[in-house]
Enzyme design. Structure first.
Site: not given
Ligand code: ADP
Length: 174
Positions: A19, A43, A97, A135
């Site tokens: 992130h 979630k 990803r 996460s």
């Molecule tokens: P959500 O609830 O939308 O899944 P996340 O916090 O998991 O929220 O992810 C937010 C954004 O960050 C999404 O676009 C996700 O694809 C991206 N993301 C999560 N982990 C990574 C990573 N390791 N590298 C790049 N982008 C990521």
């Protein structure tokens, strides 16, 4: 001159190195970046919305204080498109990803475009070193006592350790 505002929405439960990488790259393509921390009760997040906001703010301050001046971290629990309009954004930033995110992101971008064609979704490819970080797995690894230091900062790792210690204290052993 107009200010280009971008929104990077997510649950950030907790913020990972993946992130953070997207945030620091996104802020190079917009004048102001709003990191939108979704309440996302569905979630079942481990950290409260306020905690997640605070953890992201803290990270940004340490990672790049200069860039942090152009980044706002805000909670939201309304429709993403409404939130984007509310903060005056013209782009939504998402991280992508490998294959796993594609279908979900493709659908979401398509539906958001129908809701408001004036706001574009921009995808930043995950950097190869962070490609596999999520996460969800960070929480699972941490919960089982694994080392999460490759995936999150030392500050976030400490927050997780603290949370798991509390959880194990209050857990009733079967
Ligand atoms: P959500 O609830 O939308 O899944 P996340 O916090 O998991 O929220 O992810 C937010 C954004 O960050 C999404 O676009 C996700 O694809 C991206 N993301 C999560 N982990 C990574 C990573 N390791 N590298 C790049 N982008 C990521």
């Amino acid at each position: 001159m107009t200010t280009r505002v971008g929104v990077y929405p997510g649950t950030f439960d907790p913020i990972t190195n993946g992130h953070a990488d997207i945030i620091l790259r996104a802020v190079k393509i917009v004048d102001r970046l709003i990191v939108g921390v979704a309440r996302n009760a569905g979630k079942g997040p481990m950290f409260t919305t306020d905690e997640r906001v605070e953890i992201v703010r803290e990270e940004l301050k340490h990672l790049d204080p200069e860039a942090a001046k152009r980044i706002d971290v805000r909670p939201f629990d309304n429709l993403l498109m409404h939130f984007a309009i509310e903060v005056g954004a013209s782009v939504i930033i998402r991280g992508l990803r490998a294959v796993s995110d594609f279908e979900y992101e493709f659908q979401m971008a398509g539906m958001n475009n129908r809701l408001n064609p004036n706001i574009e979704t921009v995808f930043l490819m995950a950097s190869d070193k962070y490609q596999f970080i999520s996460s969800r797995f960070v929480k699972e690894i941490g919960q089982l006592g694994g080392d999460v230091s490759h995936f999150v900062s030392a500050r976030v790792a400490a927050r997780l350790a603290e949370r798991f210690a509390l959880a194990s204290k209050s857990a009733v052993k079967p």
